[in-house]
Design a protein around this motif. Structure first.
Motif, PDB file in Angstrom:
ATOM      1  N   PRO A  52       0.795  -1.273  -0.054  1.00 21.88           N
ATOM      2  CA  PRO A  52       0.001  -0.136   0.042  1.00 21.88           C
ATOM      3  C   PRO A  52       0.997   1.225  -0.049  1.00 21.88           C
ATOM      4  CG  PRO A  52      -0.074  -1.141   2.149  1.00 21.88           C
ATOM      5  CD  PRO A  52       0.722  -2.079   1.145  1.00 21.88           C
ATOM      6  N   GLU A  53       1.881   1.243   0.478  1.00 25.66           N
ATOM      7  CA  GLU A  53       3.015   2.397   0.768  1.00 25.66           C
ATOM      8  C   GLU A  53       3.819   2.660  -0.704  1.00 25.66           C
ATOM      9  OE1 GLU A  53       5.114  -1.135   2.485  1.00 25.66           O
ATOM     10  OE2 GLU A  53       2.920  -0.087   2.842  1.00 25.66           O
ATOM     11  N   GLY A  54       3.706   1.701  -1.481  1.00 27.56           N
ATOM     12  CA  GLY A  54       4.566   1.596  -2.713  1.00 27.56           C
ATOM     13  C   GLY A  54       5.835   0.612  -2.654  1.00 27.56           C
ATOM     14  N   PRO A  55       6.654   0.866  -3.597  1.00 26.86           N
ATOM     15  CA  PRO A  55       7.848  -0.109  -3.537  1.00 26.86           C
ATOM     16  C   PRO A  55       8.884   0.630  -2.414  1.00 26.86           C
ATOM     17  CG  PRO A  55       8.005   1.131  -5.610  1.00 26.86           C
ATOM     18  CD  PRO A  55       6.627   1.273  -4.984  1.00 26.86           C
ATOM     19  N   PRO A  56       9.567  -0.313  -1.831  1.00 26.94           N
ATOM     20  CA  PRO A  56      10.657  -0.012  -0.634  1.00 26.94           C
ATOM     21  C   PRO A  56      11.403   1.152  -1.227  1.00 26.94           C
ATOM     22  CG  PRO A  56      10.569  -2.313  -1.209  1.00 26.94           C
ATOM     23  CD  PRO A  56       9.572  -1.900  -2.167  1.00 26.94           C
ATOM     24  N   VAL A  57      11.855   1.387  -2.558  1.00 25.75           N
ATOM     25  CA  VAL A  57      12.904   2.418  -2.839  1.00 25.75           C
ATOM     26  C   VAL A  57      11.960   3.709  -2.766  1.00 25.75           C
ATOM     27  CG1 VAL A  57      12.366   2.233  -5.321  1.00 25.75           C
ATOM     28  CG2 VAL A  57      14.622   3.165  -4.456  1.00 25.75           C
ATOM     29  N   LEU A  58      10.997   3.589  -2.905  1.00 28.00           N
ATOM     30  CA  LEU A  58       9.899   4.996  -2.716  1.00 28.00           C
ATOM     31  C   LEU A  58       9.806   5.331  -1.316  1.00 28.00           C
ATOM     32  CD1 LEU A  58       7.642   4.750  -5.989  1.00 28.00           C
ATOM     33  CD2 LEU A  58       9.952   6.174  -5.644  1.00 28.00           C
ATOM     34  N   THR A  59       9.394   4.131  -0.645  1.00 32.15           N
ATOM     35  CA  THR A  59       9.036   4.375   0.822  1.00 32.15           C
ATOM     36  C   THR A  59      10.213   5.006   1.560  1.00 32.15           C
ATOM     37  OG1 THR A  59       7.897   2.398   0.707  1.00 32.15           O
ATOM     38  CG2 THR A  59       8.266   3.341   2.873  1.00 32.15           C
ATOM     39  N   ILE A  60      11.341   4.781   1.215  1.00 33.92           N
ATOM     40  CA  ILE A  60      12.441   5.400   2.168  1.00 33.92           C
ATOM     41  C   ILE A  60      12.684   6.800   1.796  1.00 33.92           C
ATOM     42  CG2 ILE A  60      14.478   4.488   0.709  1.00 33.92           C
ATOM     43  CD1 ILE A  60      16.160   4.292   3.066  1.00 33.92           C
ATOM     44  N   CYS A  61      12.414   6.946   0.452  1.00 34.60           N
ATOM     45  CA  CYS A  61      12.610   8.459   0.066  1.00 34.60           C
ATOM     46  C   CYS A  61      11.315   9.448   0.529  1.00 34.60           C
ATOM     47  CB  CYS A  61      12.587   8.378  -1.698  1.00 34.60           C
ATOM     48  SG  CYS A  61      14.050   7.773  -2.354  1.00 34.60           S
ATOM     49  N   GLN A  62      10.039   8.599   0.553  1.00 31.44           N
ATOM     50  CA  GLN A  62       9.049   9.392   1.070  1.00 31.44           C
ATOM     51  C   GLN A  62       9.370   9.667   2.444  1.00 31.44           C
ATOM     52  OE1 GLN A  62       5.920   6.797   0.206  1.00 31.44           O
ATOM     53  NE2 GLN A  62       5.519   7.673  -1.916  1.00 31.44           N
ATOM     54  N   ARG A  63       9.738   8.738   3.304  1.00 34.55           N
ATOM     55  CA  ARG A  63      10.116   8.957   4.680  1.00 34.55           C
ATOM     56  C   ARG A  63      11.271  10.086   4.722  1.00 34.55           C
ATOM     57  NH1 ARG A  63      12.801   4.640   5.814  1.00 34.55           N
ATOM     58  NH2 ARG A  63      11.054   3.242   5.301  1.00 34.55           N
ATOM     59  N   HIS A  64      12.169   9.953   4.058  1.00 34.96           N
ATOM     60  CA  HIS A  64      13.277  10.789   4.066  1.00 34.96           C
ATOM     61  C   HIS A  64      12.978  12.477   3.721  1.00 34.96           C
ATOM     62  CE1 HIS A  64      17.566  11.667   4.596  1.00 34.96           C
ATOM     63  NE2 HIS A  64      17.531  12.406   3.410  1.00 34.96           N
ATOM     64  N   LEU A  65      12.064  12.495   2.767  1.00 32.77           N
ATOM     65  CA  LEU A  65      11.638  13.702   2.205  1.00 32.77           C
ATOM     66  C   LEU A  65      10.499  14.343   3.513  1.00 32.77           C
ATOM     67  CD1 LEU A  65      10.545  13.193  -1.340  1.00 32.77           C
ATOM     68  CD2 LEU A  65      12.413  14.836  -0.522  1.00 32.77           C
ATOM     69  N   ALA A  66       9.678  13.508   4.144  1.00 27.29           N
ATOM     70  CA  ALA A  66       9.013  14.079   5.251  1.00 27.29           C
ATOM     71  C   ALA A  66       9.710  14.729   6.343  1.00 27.29           C
ATOM     72  CB  ALA A  66       7.715  12.951   5.686  1.00 27.29           C
ATOM     73  N   ALA A  67      10.713  13.647   6.764  1.00 21.84           N
ATOM     74  CA  ALA A  67      11.696  14.129   7.870  1.00 21.84           C
ATOM     75  C   ALA A  67      12.565  15.317   7.425  1.00 21.84           C
ATOM     76  CB  ALA A  67      12.583  13.024   8.322  1.00 21.84           C
ATOM     77  N   GLY A  68      12.914  15.623   6.210  1.00 19.44           N
ATOM     78  CA  GLY A  68      13.500  16.461   5.712  1.00 19.44           C
ATOM     79  C   GLY A  68      12.852  18.152   5.769  1.00 19.44           C
ATOM     80  N   HIS A  69      11.503  17.761   5.497  1.00 26.35           N
ATOM     81  CA  HIS A  69      10.677  18.896   5.591  1.00 26.35           C
ATOM     82  C   HIS A  69      10.491  19.546   6.768  1.00 26.35           C
ATOM     83  CE1 HIS A  69       7.298  21.617   4.546  1.00 26.35           C
ATOM     84  NE2 HIS A  69       6.525  21.103   5.690  1.00 26.35           N
ATOM     85  N   VAL A  70      10.561  18.737   7.957  1.00 23.33           N
ATOM     86  CA  VAL A  70      10.376  19.105   9.479  1.00 23.33           C
ATOM     87  C   VAL A  70      11.858  20.015   9.851  1.00 23.33           C
ATOM     88  CG1 VAL A  70      10.326  18.313  11.728  1.00 23.33           C
ATOM     89  CG2 VAL A  70       8.860  17.273  10.050  1.00 23.33           C
ATOM     90  N   ILE A  71      12.883  19.225   9.460  1.00 26.43           N
ATOM     91  CA  ILE A  71      14.434  19.608   9.771  1.00 26.43           C
ATOM     92  C   ILE A  71      14.785  20.999   9.197  1.00 26.43           C
ATOM     93  CG2 ILE A  71      15.860  18.356   8.135  1.00 26.43           C
ATOM     94  CD1 ILE A  71      16.745  18.807  11.995  1.00 26.43           C
ATOM     95  N   ARG A  72      13.970  21.359   7.879  1.00 25.62           N
ATOM     96  CA  ARG A  72      14.576  22.441   7.281  1.00 25.62           C
ATOM     97  C   ARG A  72      13.822  23.563   7.544  1.00 25.62           C
ATOM     98  NH1 ARG A  72      15.530  18.325   3.507  1.00 25.62           N
ATOM     99  NH2 ARG A  72      17.633  18.602   2.744  1.00 25.62           N
ATOM    100  N   ARG A  73      12.263  23.314   8.196  1.00 28.10           N
ATOM    101  CA  ARG A  73      11.681  24.574   8.804  1.00 28.10           C
ATOM    102  C   ARG A  73      12.130  24.797  10.246  1.00 28.10           C
ATOM    103  NH1 ARG A  73       6.239  22.932  10.361  1.00 28.10           N
ATOM    104  NH2 ARG A  73       7.197  20.653  10.528  1.00 28.10           N
ATOM    105  N   LYS A  74      13.202  23.866  10.874  1.00 27.05           N
ATOM    106  CA  LYS A  74      13.826  24.636  11.933  1.00 27.05           C
ATOM    107  C   LYS A  74      15.210  24.894  12.272  1.00 27.05           C
ATOM    108  CE  LYS A  74      10.188  21.720  14.503  1.00 27.05           C
ATOM    109  NZ  LYS A  74       9.687  22.279  15.680  1.00 27.05           N
ATOM    110  N   THR A  75      15.771  24.561  11.043  1.00 29.49           N
ATOM    111  CA  THR A  75      17.230  24.712  11.076  1.00 29.49           C
ATOM    112  C   THR A  75      17.815  25.522   9.762  1.00 29.49           C
ATOM    113  OG1 THR A  75      17.593  22.570  10.159  1.00 29.49           O
ATOM    114  CG2 THR A  75      17.904  22.664  12.445  1.00 29.49           C
ATOM    115  N   THR A  76      18.949  26.005   9.846  1.00 30.80           N
ATOM    116  CA  THR A  76      19.464  26.699   8.603  1.00 30.80           C
ATOM    117  C   THR A  76      20.484  25.349   7.808  1.00 30.80           C
ATOM    118  OG1 THR A  76      21.537  27.374   9.708  1.00 30.80           O
ATOM    119  CG2 THR A  76      19.532  28.896   9.733  1.00 30.80           C
ATOM    120  N   PRO A  77      20.657  25.762   6.805  1.00 26.39           N
ATOM    121  CA  PRO A  77      21.594  24.727   5.969  1.00 26.39           C
ATOM    122  C   PRO A  77      23.031  24.703   6.557  1.00 26.39           C
ATOM    123  CG  PRO A  77      20.418  26.317   4.257  1.00 26.39           C
ATOM    124  CD  PRO A  77      19.975  26.726   5.550  1.00 26.39           C
ATOM    125  N   SER A  78      23.569  25.995   7.010  1.00 24.51           N
ATOM    126  CA  SER A  78      24.682  25.912   7.749  1.00 24.51           C
ATOM    127  C   SER A  78      24.747  24.893   9.000  1.00 24.51           C
ATOM    128  CB  SER A  78      25.224  27.263   8.025  1.00 24.51           C
ATOM    129  OG  SER A  78      24.482  27.909   8.862  1.00 24.51           O
TER     130      SER A  78
END
Length: 156
Positions: A115-141
């Protein structure tokens, strides 16, 4: 919010996850003694799941600790950033490992069955969701700097 449970019983899911990680670590260590196989994508996907879940937990703890205890909140926010760096490194390693032989019917990927798609997409979707949170709270540096300047009474 104060917990009335004893410390050992306050976070049963966290304890269960820690037990699972210990079991997985021991299993990999014993497997490495008997075979020459290296890390594979399945192990890195599971590890990435643990890291991103712990990332979410640290985010919640940092938010809760920051108003009443700013210094503790800062340390938890730093741990949150460092955990993101670890998850990003695991995600990158996942994509650098070769894909398993998909010629057999047992190992063939069937996205329609997941239901969540192939594993290669699952890790990327999870990573993008976590990345969205961290980028709202921190700077690239902040995301690219090593741990620095944080001391506690036990390290002084």
């Amino acid at each position: 919010m104060t917990s009335t449970l004893p410390v050992g019983e306050a976070y049963p899911y966290l304890r269960a996850a820690s037990t699972g990680i210990r079991h997985h670590t021991h299993s990999l260590a014993s497997r490495a003694q008997h075979t020459t196989s290296s890390a594979d994508r399945v192990h890195l996907d599971v590890l990435h799941t643990h890291l991103t879940t712990l990332h979410q937990l640290l985010n919640q703890l940092a938010e809760a600790a920051r108003p009443p205890h700013p210094a503790a909140g800062l340390h938890l926010a730093t741990a949150h950033t460092r955990l993101w760096q670890a998850a990003a490194a695991v995600h990158d390693a996942f994509h650098l490992l070769p894909v398993a032989d998909e010629t057999s019917a047992e190992t063939e990927c069937h996205p329609e069955r997941l239901p969540e798609g192939p594993p290669v997409l699952t890790i990327c979707q999870r990573h993008l969701a976590a990345g969205h949170v961290i980028r709202r709270k921190t700077t690239p540096s902040d995301l690219n700097t090593p741990l620095h300047g944080h001391t506690t009474p036990c390290s002084q």
